[in-house]
Design an enzyme around this catalytic site. Structure first.
Site, PDB file in Angstrom:
ATOM      1  N   HIS A   1       0.825  -1.207   0.000  1.00  0.00           N
ATOM      2  CA  HIS A   1       0.000   0.000   0.000  1.00  0.00           C
ATOM      3  C   HIS A   1       0.860   1.258   0.000  1.00  0.00           C
ATOM      4  O   HIS A   1       0.638   2.178  -0.786  1.00  0.00           O
ATOM      5  CB  HIS A   1      -0.934   0.017   1.201  1.00  0.00           C
ATOM      6  CG  HIS A   1      -1.833   1.206   1.215  1.00  0.00           C
ATOM      7  ND1 HIS A   1      -3.157   1.139   0.859  1.00  0.00           N
ATOM      8  CD2 HIS A   1      -1.587   2.502   1.515  1.00  0.00           C
ATOM      9  CE1 HIS A   1      -3.682   2.349   0.943  1.00  0.00           C
ATOM     10  NE2 HIS A   1      -2.743   3.198   1.348  1.00  0.00           N
ATOM     11  N   GLU A   2       1.841   1.299   0.883  1.00  0.00           N
ATOM     12  CA  GLU A   2       2.667   2.503   0.970  1.00  0.00           C
ATOM     13  C   GLU A   2       3.501   2.697  -0.288  1.00  0.00           C
ATOM     14  O   GLU A   2       3.623   3.814  -0.794  1.00  0.00           O
ATOM     15  CB  GLU A   2       3.560   2.439   2.211  1.00  0.00           C
ATOM     16  CG  GLU A   2       2.806   2.401   3.528  1.00  0.00           C
ATOM     17  CD  GLU A   2       1.795   3.526   3.660  1.00  0.00           C
ATOM     18  OE1 GLU A   2       2.034   4.628   3.123  1.00  0.00           O
ATOM     19  OE2 GLU A   2       0.750   3.303   4.289  1.00  0.00           O
TER      20      GLU A   2
ATOM     21  N   HIS B   1       1.704   4.402  -3.057  1.00  0.00           N
ATOM     22  CA  HIS B   1       1.679   5.868  -3.035  1.00  0.00           C
ATOM     23  C   HIS B   1       2.823   6.425  -3.880  1.00  0.00           C
ATOM     24  O   HIS B   1       2.656   7.407  -4.609  1.00  0.00           O
ATOM     25  CB  HIS B   1       1.797   6.381  -1.606  1.00  0.00           C
ATOM     26  CG  HIS B   1       0.520   6.325  -0.833  1.00  0.00           C
ATOM     27  ND1 HIS B   1      -0.617   6.998  -1.237  1.00  0.00           N
ATOM     28  CD2 HIS B   1       0.194   5.697   0.322  1.00  0.00           C
ATOM     29  CE1 HIS B   1      -1.582   6.777  -0.360  1.00  0.00           C
ATOM     30  NE2 HIS B   1      -1.118   5.983   0.590  1.00  0.00           N
TER      31      HIS B   1
END
EC number: 3.4.24.-
Length: 633
Positions: free
Chosen positions: A428-429, A432
């Site tokens: 998820h990170e 980004h």
């Protein structure tokens, strides 16, 4: 202009000492400031391939020459009489689409939130374009001629005061970098020297403001603050390069430590995507968790230093360390934590590279070995970061500057849980970083700071983490909850499970009307993309292997095809996109990649959750639609 900047700086070098609580927060809440109030509006327009053929046939028929000339001609025709510059981060993606980015200028200065992106297809014709160019009244004279604005130090003071930043500038001086940019040297409290840039900014009321863009890297927030150049106590907008989240996390490919056992893997890298392996940058071979793609270490105090921080070292390259979920305290297994974080981040790097996030697209690598883009920007991975708990974040500066991922200890269970061991956090990170580099081009990391575009940033992270964790026996009835393990709760940390069942998850496009928070909006976006995922899997099947299989550049299964189209859509869509524009970009991505063979599967997925043909964006009153094109009925 150099003399003007220095003169203004000399007159206005005021002492500054602002104190704030060092509590990490996505909104600077620990300092009494809500960053959401400073978000830029999502004001881009997007002309899809189908719309262009109907509304701009002359543009659609443009071809010949090189793609740079074609794209420049598009901007000239669509914005006659306006001045602009081409960014230096244009590239031809792995899908054959040429992506070009332009910035509007006024009196020789950037309008910092006025962008134009053009996508040229494999056939040399214009695929689509989007823009947020300013079309309102222009100032009749350049500000340097009128000299009616304040200097950079006063603007720096204004940004720090308005945002309550803990920066001491008692001994600060100004160093001129170029005609419109300065650096504030001699400050303390920021992770690097703050910078200032004189530029215009298009305001929501349709007017233009002259601003100082003040850049301050505070660790948990990396801010671009647009301070009015005349009234320096006024901050118009703030962009934060850091994306914060509390997410579902799991060990690759295991969802969390409760669903599998640790094992020893040998040489896990892919030499096509990491030709130097994970522990070399092509010049230096390392015996620790450092290489071309990432550098991982402990960061117990949450500080900015990382090169000198502790990381495991193994001369025989055996990074094998004990860990069990019941071990405590977390520092007792830091070697295993750093190793796991390093492993997961590199796996994501290699997968995203296969899907198109390469050097020229702005990926994270020290050595780009002549493949384009800017190097010297691996991802800094901080395990057990002491700057917070129950969270994780990723800072995405423009291409050429390292990304920074911080993962924290979670205290919602006893003993506390380390999110390095759940790869979903890393996926998820890292996503980004992917979305911020692709949307608007590698040199522009501020394109996902609006409420809806920022929400999509969160949703993309959830989508990739969910798609990657699918199990071999899953079908479209499979539901996935985010955050069970780290939150110590079967409900996770999302509004609803991700599901194709509208009773299990009732979210539709118009649900965004009642949400004013990016993670909630992101849950809506991922819920829509989850429908896309299963429509494509039902048509093309599901590859349960760790990497996609390509046939003529197209993944041969639905799971990786969905991921590829979503990734390509990020690069096609305009800066600060809306759901509607991102939908159109994904459909255009399929038009380019498969000649539109999945058009109806995509439209039906979007329409099921209210993002059909008639859906319209309004930040307070979105209009939903379940309609699909006639050929898909």
């Amino acid at each position: 202009m150099h003399g003007l900047l220095l003169a203004a700086a000399g007159l206005l070098s005021l002492p500054l000492h602002v104190v704030a609580h060092p509590q990490p927060s996505t909104s600077l809440a620990g300092r009494g400031v809500d960053l959401d109030a400073y978000r830029m509006a999502d004001r881009s327009s997007y002309m899809s391939s189908d719309d262009m053929k109907l509304k701009q046939p002359a543009i659609a028929s443009l071809s010949g020459g090189n793609y740079v000339d074609t794209a420049t001609e598009v901007v000239k025709r669509m914005m006659p009489g306006m001045t602009f510059r081409m960014a230096d981060d244009h590239y031809v993606g792995e899908s054959g689409i040429s992506h070009l980015y332009f910035r509007q200028t006024m009196h020789g200065m950037d309008i910092d939130n006025a962008d134009f992106n053009v996508n040229i297809g494999k056939d040399g014709k214009v695929l689509s374009f989007g823009h947020s160019f300013y079309t309102g009244p222009a100032p009749d004279r350049a500000p340097v001629e009128k000299r009616d604005f304040s200097g950079p130090m006063r603007a720096f003071h204004g940004a720090c005061k308005a945002l309550n930043l803990p920066i001491n500038a008692d001994k600060a001086t100004i160093q001129t970098m170029n005609e419109h940019e300065v650096m504030f040297v001699g400050t303390s409290g920021a992770m690097s020297d703050p910078q200032g840039k004189l530029c215009y900014m298009a305001k929501e009321d349709g007017t233009l403001a002259l601003t100082w863009r003040v850049e301050t890297d505070m660790g948990d927030n990396w801010l671009l603050s647009y301070v009015d150049a005349k009234e320096t106590d006024k901050v118009h907008n703030v962009v934060d390069y850091v994306s914060h989240a509390t997410y579902q996390v799991y060990r690759w490919p295991i969802p969390d430590p409760t669903e599998g056992k640790r094992e020893i893997v040998e040489n896990p890298w892919n030499l096509k995507t990491s030709p130097f392996t994970w522990i070399s940058d092509g010049k230096t071979n390392y015996t620790t968790t450092r290489g071309n793609n990432a550098i991982a270490q402990a960061n117990f105090d949450g500080g900015e230093d990382y090169l000198n921080n502790y990381r495991p070292n193994s001369k025989n390259l055996k990074f094998e360390y004990p860990y069990a979920p019941n071990m405590s305290p977390p520092k007792s297994y830091i070697d295993a934590s750093v190793t796991q974080l390093f492993y997961s981040a590199n796996i994501v790097h290699d997968l995203y590279y296969m899907l198109g996030f390469t050097e020229k697209a702005g990926n994270f690598q020290v050595n780009n070995h002549g493949q384009g883009g800017k190097g010297n920007d691996f991802v800094i991975l901080n395990a057990q970061d002491g700057s917070g708990t129950n969270n994780a974040n990723f800072a995405t500066p423009p291409d050429g500057k390292p990304g920074r991922m911080r993962v924290y200890i979670w205290t919602k269970a006893k003993p506390a849980r380390d999110s390095s061991f759940e790869a979903g956090t890393v996926i998820h990170e890292y996503t980004h970083g992917l979305s911020n580099r692709l949307c608007g081009g590698p040199a522009n990391s501020g394109c996902l700071n609006g409420m809806e575009s920022g929400g999509m940033g969160e949703g993309w992270g959830d989508f990739f983490a969910t798609a990657i964790r699918l199990k071999p026996n899953d079908n479209r009835n499979a539901n996935y909850v985010h955050g069970e393990w780290v939150n110590n709760s079967p409900k996770g940390n999302r509004l609803y499970p991700y599901s194709t069942n509208l009773q299990t998850n009732p979210l539709v496009y118009t649900s965004c009307n009642k949400y004013n928070e990016v993670h909630a909006i992101g849950t809506v976006w991922c819920s829509i993309l989850y429908e896309v995922l299963w429509n494509l899997i039902d048509k093309h099947g599901k590859n349960d292997g760790p990497t996609p299989v390509f046939e003529n550049g197209v993944p041969n299964d639905g799971k990786y095809l969905a991921m590829k189209l979503v990734l390509d859509g990020m690069a096609i869509q305009p800066c600060k996109p809306t759901f509607v524009q991102a939908r159109d970009a994904i459909i255009d991505a399929d038009m380019n990649l498969t000649k539109g063979s999945n058009k109806c599967e995509l439209w039906k997925a979007f329409a099921k959750r209210g993002l059909g043909v008639g859906a319209k964006y309004d930040p307070k009153n979105r209009t939903g639609s379940k309609a699909v094109p006639k050929e898909c009925q």
